[in-house]
Motif scaffolding. Structure first.
Motif, PDB file in Angstrom:
ATOM      1  N   PRO A 147      22.646 -15.106  35.668  1.00  0.00           N
ATOM      2  CA  PRO A 147      21.979 -15.021  37.123  1.00  0.00           C
ATOM      3  C   PRO A 147      23.564 -13.962  37.865  1.00  0.00           C
ATOM      4  O   PRO A 147      23.657 -14.159  38.393  1.00  0.00           O
ATOM      5  N   LEU A 148      22.898 -12.607  37.867  1.00  0.00           N
ATOM      6  CA  LEU A 148      24.057 -11.944  37.584  1.00  0.00           C
ATOM      7  C   LEU A 148      24.285 -11.559  39.218  1.00  0.00           C
ATOM      8  O   LEU A 148      25.268 -11.101  40.064  1.00  0.00           O
ATOM      9  N   GLY A 153      31.538 -10.764  43.619  1.00  0.00           N
ATOM     10  CA  GLY A 153      32.166  -8.608  44.069  1.00  0.00           C
ATOM     11  C   GLY A 153      30.331  -8.378  43.124  1.00  0.00           C
ATOM     12  O   GLY A 153      29.953  -7.265  43.154  1.00  0.00           O
ATOM     13  N   ALA A 154      28.807  -9.001  43.013  1.00  0.00           N
ATOM     14  CA  ALA A 154      28.233  -8.884  43.387  1.00  0.00           C
ATOM     15  C   ALA A 154      27.173  -7.404  43.712  1.00  0.00           C
ATOM     16  O   ALA A 154      27.116  -7.104  43.688  1.00  0.00           O
ATOM     17  N   SER A 155      27.413  -7.642  45.092  1.00  0.00           N
ATOM     18  CA  SER A 155      26.839  -7.511  46.149  1.00  0.00           C
ATOM     19  C   SER A 155      27.854  -5.299  46.089  1.00  0.00           C
ATOM     20  O   SER A 155      27.232  -4.674  46.431  1.00  0.00           O
ATOM     21  N   TYR A 177      14.469 -10.346  44.062  1.00  0.00           N
ATOM     22  CA  TYR A 177      14.894  -9.883  45.698  1.00  0.00           C
ATOM     23  C   TYR A 177      16.021 -10.398  46.147  1.00  0.00           C
ATOM     24  O   TYR A 177      16.308  -8.843  46.500  1.00  0.00           O
ATOM     25  N   GLU A 178      16.719 -10.552  45.193  1.00  0.00           N
ATOM     26  CA  GLU A 178      18.254 -10.669  45.246  1.00  0.00           C
ATOM     27  C   GLU A 178      18.995  -9.650  45.024  1.00  0.00           C
ATOM     28  O   GLU A 178      19.275  -8.276  45.991  1.00  0.00           O
ATOM     29  N   LEU A 179      18.171  -9.211  43.682  1.00  0.00           N
ATOM     30  CA  LEU A 179      18.678  -7.985  43.707  1.00  0.00           C
ATOM     31  C   LEU A 179      18.258  -6.901  44.718  1.00  0.00           C
ATOM     32  O   LEU A 179      19.060  -5.453  44.745  1.00  0.00           O
ATOM     33  N   ALA A 180      17.016  -6.574  45.283  1.00  0.00           N
ATOM     34  CA  ALA A 180      16.784  -5.873  46.106  1.00  0.00           C
ATOM     35  C   ALA A 180      17.127  -4.626  47.030  1.00  0.00           C
ATOM     36  O   ALA A 180      17.666  -4.244  47.792  1.00  0.00           O
ATOM     37  N   GLN A 181      17.876  -6.896  47.125  1.00  0.00           N
ATOM     38  CA  GLN A 181      19.043  -6.668  48.471  1.00  0.00           C
ATOM     39  C   GLN A 181      20.472  -5.556  48.885  1.00  0.00           C
ATOM     40  O   GLN A 181      20.730  -5.236  49.349  1.00  0.00           O
ATOM     41  N   ILE A 182      20.514  -5.393  47.668  1.00  0.00           N
ATOM     42  CA  ILE A 182      21.695  -5.429  47.434  1.00  0.00           C
ATOM     43  C   ILE A 182      21.962  -3.594  46.606  1.00  0.00           C
ATOM     44  O   ILE A 182      22.803  -3.110  46.499  1.00  0.00           O
ATOM     45  N   CYS A 183      20.850  -3.310  45.874  1.00  0.00           N
ATOM     46  CA  CYS A 183      21.070  -1.936  44.597  1.00  0.00           C
ATOM     47  C   CYS A 183      19.613  -2.100  45.418  1.00  0.00           C
ATOM     48  O   CYS A 183      18.286  -1.354  44.925  1.00  0.00           O
ATOM     49  N   PRO A 198       6.045 -10.738  40.694  1.00  0.00           N
ATOM     50  CA  PRO A 198       5.986 -10.265  42.197  1.00  0.00           C
ATOM     51  C   PRO A 198       7.104 -10.020  42.497  1.00  0.00           C
ATOM     52  O   PRO A 198       6.742  -8.254  43.323  1.00  0.00           O
ATOM     53  N   ASN A 199       8.340  -9.905  43.249  1.00  0.00           N
ATOM     54  CA  ASN A 199       9.375  -9.182  43.118  1.00  0.00           C
ATOM     55  C   ASN A 199       9.722  -7.786  42.419  1.00  0.00           C
ATOM     56  O   ASN A 199      10.173  -6.915  43.324  1.00  0.00           O
ATOM     57  N   LEU A 200       9.541  -7.992  42.054  1.00  0.00           N
ATOM     58  CA  LEU A 200       9.123  -6.362  41.220  1.00  0.00           C
ATOM     59  C   LEU A 200       8.596  -5.930  41.942  1.00  0.00           C
ATOM     60  O   LEU A 200       9.873  -4.271  41.855  1.00  0.00           O
ATOM     61  N   PHE A 201       7.767  -5.453  42.860  1.00  0.00           N
ATOM     62  CA  PHE A 201       8.107  -4.664  43.769  1.00  0.00           C
ATOM     63  C   PHE A 201       8.581  -4.140  44.857  1.00  0.00           C
ATOM     64  O   PHE A 201       9.252  -3.686  45.458  1.00  0.00           O
TER      65      PHE A 201
END
Length: 469
Positions: A147-148, A153-155, A177-183, A198-201
């Motif tokens: 779960p990277l 420090g992920a953000s 979804y989390e990745l989309a919030q910080i990347c 679904p969250n690929l969108f």
């Protein structure tokens, strides 16, 4: 003597990046030079060069909590791991992280033992180390189930990514979804796997300046939801100039009409050729420079020609290896290229002997051609076509631009030995880099051992450098 400006030194050392021996020598000049060279050397680390020595340096940066966790789980770190913190925080300079490098570190420590629990723990702590310490990573290949996005420090780590390759079979919907919030500032995004999340969108839609998008994915045909969401994400993505689609459904194809700034389009493995032909006819990509259509079954050149006619003359590459053997009217495509692609340098397509005359027009009008590959549309041998390929060889001799040095022709057509000799003699003063014969596995080849002897002769004489024969 006046000292060299620091900015000048940085430029000089970056030029020397390919000459690591010289850079290593620069390390020893003085502390100032050392401070500049070390980050340059380490920013290109982790490119398949992991060895035991480098592994020990990397593991030296593990925090004591990680070392204790590994020790408690019977994971013994190498005895040569540095006990003191190194002079530089080398990890922080790295720009690339790949799963292959992580695997190499794990294998060095665990001696290739296949204990899933220990390997998982080792992988977890290494990724935690990289994500917490690497402040300048530009490229990440995410194929792990770790779960990277939840690691410390992920953000910061993901907010600075420039290029991301992600296998969505390895991540769950929440992680995307989390990745989309910080990347949000990716230039290049490459996605592979079975496309049913679904969250690929959200990940695609979150990008503010996405230039290159590659989808190597199987869409979930049972629900169709992912295809619809991908279609929504692609609509009005005017920043995208390079798009690669592999096994993508027609819902996604329908959304490409809004990509008005597209410069490179690659479509592979489509299932319904009637739909793809329909879309090709209505697409308008005025800025298109590269068009690659492979491994499908188009039955007509007409739709491709219509797409080309709506460009602004900047196409440099057309690669069509998708045509059904029953397709006709290849001259339509050649004429469209002649009229609309004056800058074309690379051409891969199909023709029939009756189209050879159009090759003459192509060579006369497209003077920047560098590579040409002509496959045969024919499937059955016509016994009356004795040495039909001689006409094509003579056209190349008489009308090829000086830039053309890579020629590939079908082995299906018949060529006389005299025409073969004449062809190579015609290029004696302007040698070919490549001369290839295309052997279609479904077709009979008319290339004999005598033809191959001639090719070998002219390779030995320097008229041709490389050949598939």
């Amino acid at each position: 003597m006046e000292e060299i400006n620091l900015d000048c030194l940085v430029l000089i050392f970056n030029v020397l990046i390919k000459d690591e021996k010289s850079l290593h020598s620069c390390l020893l000049v003085n502390k100032k030079w050392c401070n500049i060279v070390v980050p340059i050397l380490w920013k290109r680390c982790f490119l398949g060069e992991i060895n035991e020595k480098l592994c020990n340096v990397i593991l030296s940066f593990l925090p004591s909590s990680s070392k204790k966790l590994l020790s408690n789980n019977d994971i013994k770190l190498p005895s040569l791991t540095l006990s003191k913190f190194p002079l530089f925080n080398y990890i922080s300079f790295c720009r690339y992280i790949s799963p292959d490098d992580v695997d190499k570190i794990i294998n060095i420590v665990l001696k290739n033992l296949c204990n899933d629990h220990r390997r998982n723990l080792m992988e977890q702590e290494i990724y935690k180390l990289f994500i917490s310490q690497c402040k300048n990573v530009k490229y990440l290949c995410w194929t792990t189930r770790q779960p990277l996005t939840l690691f410390p420090g992920a953000s910061i780590f993901f907010s600075q990514l420039y290029e991301l390759y992600i296998n969505i079979d390895s991540v769950n919907s929440d992680a995307l979804y989390e990745l989309a919030q910080i990347c949000k500032d990716l230039n290049t995004l490459s996605i592979s796997g079975y496309c049913n999340i679904p969250n690929l969108f959200y990940l695609i839609d979150a990008q503010r300046n996405l230039k290159k998008l590659s989808l190597h994915a199987e869409v979930d045909e049972k629900t169709g939801n992912c295809g619809k969401e991908l279609s929504k994400a692609l609509r009005n993505r005017t920043t995208i100039n390079s798009l690669y689609l592999n096994s993508i459904d027609n819902i996604v194809l329908s959304s490409l009409t809004t990509l008005v700034n597209l410069k490179k389009l690659t479509i592979l493995h489509w299932k319904n050729y009637k739909e793809i032909q329909q879309y090709l006819a209505i697409y308008e990509f005025p800025n298109l420079q590269q068009l690659i259509l492979r491994q499908g079954h188009l039955s007509s050149f007409k739709e491709i020609s219509l797409l080309i006619e709506k460009t602004m003359g900047n196409i440099s590459e057309i690669d069509i290896v998708t045509i059904n053997k029953t397709a006709k009217e290849a001259e339509i495509l050649i004429k469209a290229i002649v009229d609309n692609c004056p800058k074309i340098s690379d051409l891969y397509t199909y023709i029939e002997p009756k189209d050879f005359i159009h090759v003459k027009t192509l060579l006369l009008n497209c003077r920047f051609l560098r590579i040409i590959e002509l496959r045969s549309l024919e499937f059955f041998i016509n016994e009356n076509d004795n040495n039909i390929g001689d006409e094509l060889l003579d056209i190349f001799i008489l009308f090829s631009p000086k830039s053309l040095d890579n020629i590939s022709i079908s082995g299906f057509w018949k060529y006389s030995i005299d025409a073969f000799n004449r062809f190579f003699e015609g290029f004696r003063k302007r040698p070919l880099q490549h001369f290839n014969i295309i052997f279609d596995k479904l077709s009979y080849s008319n290339i004999t051992s005598n033809h191959k002897i001639i090719i070998r002769k002219y390779i030995n004489e320097g008229v041709v450098k490389y050949s598939s024969c």
